[in-house]
Design an enzyme around this catalytic site. Structure first.
Site, short mmCIF file in Angstrom:
data_model
loop_
_atom_site.label_atom_id
_atom_site.label_comp_id
_atom_site.label_asym_id
_atom_site.label_seq_id
_atom_site.Cartn_x
_atom_site.Cartn_y
_atom_site.Cartn_z
N MET A 1 0.86 -1.18 0.00
CA MET A 1 0.00 0.00 0.00
C MET A 1 0.90 1.23 0.00
O MET A 1 1.41 1.64 1.05
CB MET A 1 -0.91 -0.01 1.23
CG MET A 1 -1.78 -1.25 1.33
SD MET A 1 -2.73 -1.31 2.88
CE MET A 1 -1.42 -1.53 4.10
N CYS A 2 1.13 1.80 -1.15
CA CYS A 2 1.99 2.97 -1.28
C CYS A 2 1.26 4.21 -0.77
O CYS A 2 0.05 4.35 -0.98
CB CYS A 2 2.36 3.20 -2.74
SG CYS A 2 3.26 1.83 -3.49
N TYR A 3 2.00 5.08 -0.12
CA TYR A 3 1.37 6.32 0.29
C TYR A 3 2.34 7.49 0.27
O TYR A 3 3.53 7.34 0.46
CB TYR A 3 0.70 6.20 1.66
CG TYR A 3 1.60 6.17 2.87
CD1 TYR A 3 1.94 7.34 3.55
CD2 TYR A 3 2.09 4.97 3.37
CE1 TYR A 3 2.75 7.32 4.68
CE2 TYR A 3 2.89 4.93 4.50
CZ TYR A 3 3.21 6.11 5.15
OH TYR A 3 4.01 6.07 6.27
#
Length: 116
Positions: free
Chosen positions: A77-79
């Protein structure tokens, strides 16, 4: 923040290519083995981040990811602070074969707001 037209077009395409995870889901998914991947610059991360997240700045992502997350099936989950860089990063990871690369909708700012 105002972005250039071409940058925003790229980010919008990336948002359409990858799935978004809602901030409310992040803690549970991390507890189940997903990786929250902070792709912001070090200075941004130093001001706060998701507990337990991994950090690889956007500028080093494609060079460093395989050494840190070799399993192409890992839920990543890239943020960033909002959406754009997170979605661009997830899209790049998909291009590299990471089939479960996603981005956190609203990024760190929305996640942090939920925690307050």
């Amino acid at each position: 923040m105002a972005y250039t037209e071409k940058f925003q077009q790229l980010a919008d395409i990336a948002c359409g290519r990858v799935q978004a995870v809602q901030p409310e889901q992040v803690d549970q998914l991390v507890a189940q083995g997903a990786v929250a991947l902070d792709i912001r610059d070090k200075e941004e991360r130093d001001c706060g981040h998701i507990d337990g997240s991994m950090h690889i700045s956007r500028g080093r992502l494609e060079m460093d990811i395989e050494g840190k997350i070799p399993d192409l099936t890992t839920l990543i989950m890239c943020y960033c602070n909002a959406n754009n860089r997170g979605a661009l990063s997830a899209s790049a990871l998909k291009d590299m074969g990471y089939i479960n690369a996603q981005y956190i909708s609203g990024g760190f700012l929305k996640y942090r707001k939920l925690k307050l």
